[in-house]
Design a protein around this motif. Sequence first.
Motif, mmCIF file in Angstrom:
data_model
loop_
_atom_site.group_PDB
_atom_site.id
_atom_site.type_symbol
_atom_site.label_atom_id
_atom_site.label_comp_id
_atom_site.label_asym_id
_atom_site.label_seq_id
_atom_site.Cartn_x
_atom_site.Cartn_y
_atom_site.Cartn_z
ATOM 1 N N ILE A 278 0.836 -1.204 0.000
ATOM 2 C CA ILE A 278 0.000 0.000 0.000
ATOM 3 C C ILE A 278 0.864 1.245 0.000
ATOM 4 N N LEU A 279 1.891 1.254 0.858
ATOM 5 C CA LEU A 279 2.773 2.419 0.949
ATOM 6 C C LEU A 279 3.550 2.635 -0.349
ATOM 7 N N ILE A 280 4.069 1.562 -0.912
ATOM 8 C CA ILE A 280 4.822 1.687 -2.160
ATOM 9 C C ILE A 280 3.915 2.145 -3.298
ATOM 10 N N ALA A 281 2.742 1.540 -3.402
ATOM 11 C CA ALA A 281 1.802 1.922 -4.462
ATOM 12 C C ALA A 281 1.360 3.375 -4.309
ATOM 13 N N ALA A 282 1.081 3.799 -3.070
ATOM 14 C CA ALA A 282 0.655 5.181 -2.835
ATOM 15 C C ALA A 282 1.774 6.150 -3.191
ATOM 16 N N GLY A 283 3.003 5.832 -2.773
ATOM 17 C CA GLY A 283 4.129 6.704 -3.087
ATOM 18 C C GLY A 283 4.350 6.841 -4.577
ATOM 19 N N LEU A 284 4.255 5.735 -5.308
ATOM 20 C CA LEU A 284 4.408 5.783 -6.766
ATOM 21 C C LEU A 284 3.267 6.566 -7.415
ATOM 22 N N PHE A 285 2.053 6.350 -6.935
ATOM 23 C CA PHE A 285 0.880 7.041 -7.486
ATOM 24 C C PHE A 285 0.982 8.546 -7.286
ATOM 25 N N PHE A 286 1.283 8.966 -6.053
ATOM 26 C CA PHE A 286 1.370 10.401 -5.769
ATOM 27 C C PHE A 286 2.596 11.025 -6.432
ATOM 28 N N GLY A 287 3.694 10.265 -6.490
ATOM 29 C CA GLY A 287 4.875 10.773 -7.170
ATOM 30 C C GLY A 287 4.611 11.018 -8.641
ATOM 31 N N PHE A 288 3.885 10.110 -9.274
ATOM 32 C CA PHE A 288 3.536 10.261 -10.694
ATOM 33 C C PHE A 288 2.604 11.453 -10.892
ATOM 34 N N VAL B 207 -2.420 3.755 8.521
ATOM 35 C CA VAL B 207 -2.007 3.818 7.116
ATOM 36 C C VAL B 207 -3.160 3.433 6.208
ATOM 37 N N PHE B 208 -3.818 2.332 6.523
ATOM 38 C CA PHE B 208 -4.907 1.843 5.674
ATOM 39 C C PHE B 208 -6.024 2.882 5.565
ATOM 40 N N LEU B 209 -6.448 3.429 6.691
ATOM 41 C CA LEU B 209 -7.549 4.404 6.689
ATOM 42 C C LEU B 209 -7.150 5.701 5.998
ATOM 43 N N ASN B 210 -5.927 6.178 6.259
ATOM 44 C CA ASN B 210 -5.491 7.453 5.695
ATOM 45 C C ASN B 210 -5.311 7.366 4.186
ATOM 46 N N ILE B 211 -4.652 6.320 3.698
ATOM 47 C CA ILE B 211 -4.459 6.166 2.255
ATOM 48 C C ILE B 211 -5.804 6.032 1.559
ATOM 49 N N LEU B 212 -6.741 5.361 2.215
ATOM 50 C CA LEU B 212 -8.085 5.203 1.660
ATOM 51 C C LEU B 212 -8.739 6.558 1.404
ATOM 52 N N ALA B 213 -8.375 7.558 2.211
ATOM 53 C CA ALA B 213 -8.970 8.889 2.068
ATOM 54 C C ALA B 213 -8.205 9.787 1.111
ATOM 55 N N ILE B 214 -6.868 9.762 1.160
ATOM 56 C CA ILE B 214 -6.114 10.749 0.383
ATOM 57 C C ILE B 214 -5.994 10.386 -1.094
ATOM 58 N N VAL B 215 -6.205 9.125 -1.443
ATOM 59 C CA VAL B 215 -6.179 8.779 -2.875
ATOM 60 C C VAL B 215 -7.302 9.495 -3.624
ATOM 61 N N PRO B 216 -8.568 9.409 -3.188
ATOM 62 C CA PRO B 216 -9.610 10.131 -3.919
ATOM 63 C C PRO B 216 -9.523 11.650 -3.784
ATOM 64 N N LEU B 217 -8.837 12.138 -2.751
ATOM 65 C CA LEU B 217 -8.706 13.591 -2.566
ATOM 66 C C LEU B 217 -7.446 14.152 -3.217
ATOM 67 N N SER B 218 -6.608 13.293 -3.774
ATOM 68 C CA SER B 218 -5.319 13.754 -4.295
ATOM 69 C C SER B 218 -5.458 14.768 -5.414
ATOM 70 N N GLY B 219 -6.585 14.718 -6.142
ATOM 71 C CA GLY B 219 -6.802 15.697 -7.213
ATOM 72 C C GLY B 219 -6.792 17.121 -6.701
ATOM 73 N N LEU C 38 -1.142 22.449 -6.210
ATOM 74 C CA LEU C 38 0.252 22.511 -6.641
ATOM 75 C C LEU C 38 0.375 23.285 -7.952
ATOM 76 N N LYS C 39 -0.550 23.076 -8.870
ATOM 77 C CA LYS C 39 -0.553 23.811 -10.137
ATOM 78 C C LYS C 39 -0.746 25.297 -9.883
ATOM 79 N N ASN C 40 -1.674 25.630 -8.984
ATOM 80 C CA ASN C 40 -1.939 27.024 -8.632
ATOM 81 C C ASN C 40 -0.703 27.677 -8.020
ATOM 82 N N TYR C 41 -0.031 26.937 -7.138
ATOM 83 C CA TYR C 41 1.174 27.420 -6.480
ATOM 84 C C TYR C 41 2.263 27.716 -7.503
#
Length: 505
Positions: free
Chosen positions: A23-33, A426-438, A444-447
């Motif tokens: 989960i941690l590796i997948a989340a890191g790769l997803f957010f990094g991308f 970790v499980f609960l937090n990643i479950l929330a921040i993936v759909p909110l990552s947009g 970040l674009k605005n910044y």
Amino acid sequence: MEFLENAVTTFNDSVWTYLIPWILIAAGLFFGFRTVLVQIRMVPEMFKAVVERPKGVGRDEDEDYGGISAFKAFTISAASRVGTGNVAGVAVAISVGGPGAVFWMWIIAILGGATAFVESTLAQVWKVREGSAYRGGPAYYMKRGLGWGPLAAIFSVAIAFTFGFVYNAFQANAIADSIAFSFGREDTMFRAIVGLIVAAVAALIIFGGVQRIANITQVIVPFMAIAYLLIGGFVVITNFDKVPGMIGDIIGHALGFKEIAGAGLGTAMMKGIQRGLFSNEAGEGSAPNAAATATVSHPVKQGLVQTLGVYFDTLVVCSITAFIILLGPSIAYGEDAEGVSLTQAALASEVGNWGIHFVTFILFFLAFSSILGNYYLAESNVEYLTRSKVVLNIFRLVVLFFVWFGAVGSLPFVFALADTGAATMVFLNILAIVPLSGVAIKLLKNYNEQRRKGIDPVFHRDMLPELKNVECWDGSDPVTRRSPEDRQRLQHQYDLGDHSNLREY
């Protein structure tokens, strides 16, 4: 107790082998991308953000609009991060998982930098004002950003239990271990007295509130971390000829090129990720609680600050501990976990017996600051669940009991409970921040658009009108009241020495 310890350990072995690392590796790769490797390409911005303070009275936090500076928020989260996990946790990872565990700690830190950026940026968006301060974290963006109230409540209970009780018990355990090793006293009575003293001192600060915690941690954390880095740097320099071989061992064992009895590739990876997460907390949902307290002009700034915190914790402080151990006397990898005493013994072999007492001194302050930081993160979530002062005071007393209990309790059991709590968060937090990552991507674009125009970035919630339930960022805060163009004009006047509009700015 032994049955319960075995049951928790068995559960952790399954979860930490087949679920959490991936989960941690997948989340890191997803957010990094999605952020185009924000954790790497924006390192200079991180240093700029951590020293930036709201332009106002004394160029520090302004009592008129509340909150604390980005640096103070950084030290609160660093107080939780930089502590026992950096000294005892790394020792356990190496003794059980071998040198390869260090490599996986590095990997999870780099990947976790993107995750830390996303979760802390979101915490800033959905923070709320409470009196003269801000409060926020995963529970707030779960409920306000996603409308997942029940999940927010479950997460609040998980973090309050894990950080308030279990993590603080672990910190106290490490303090007692190090002091007992220094004085050669392993009896329960001695450890109980140490626990009472630590709990009593913690009580004086815990009952003082977030500002007192921030004021203490911003002094303790940098000073002790620098002292530890200096002695670690001395060990590295005096053993510089061994460094290439040590790096080779770390990489070779991590990738399975060098097999170790009881500490193969899987064990090295699991222990490295476990202890890396325990140390830097990226993706765990703890640091966002501190990130939300900061007064900044744009949510991305605090996201960048917290990413820097992950790097400082793991790539710098944890690495120093690893180098001290690996450059010291050889150890039998794959044996039972050894805590801070392993680090103490390794340092003593390099600098003499005073190294044992030096680690005790440093660890005491780092672990004690972690108790304060952990408590604040837990308190924030207790107050999310209830505003009752009676409940809060009872919670504080239970926290202090666990501080004392940790000094006399079993280290393996405390570790096991910590791993269970971390996995849940970790499980609960990643479950929330993936759909909110947009949301974090848009911010970040605005910044970056404002930076390209030479403007000190400022966020107003009407810049992203689709966001719902955003309480702050409406222009009522003097830091964000002005448009970016006005702030650029006022900043230019300030830089030229015209301070006539300082209060307006």
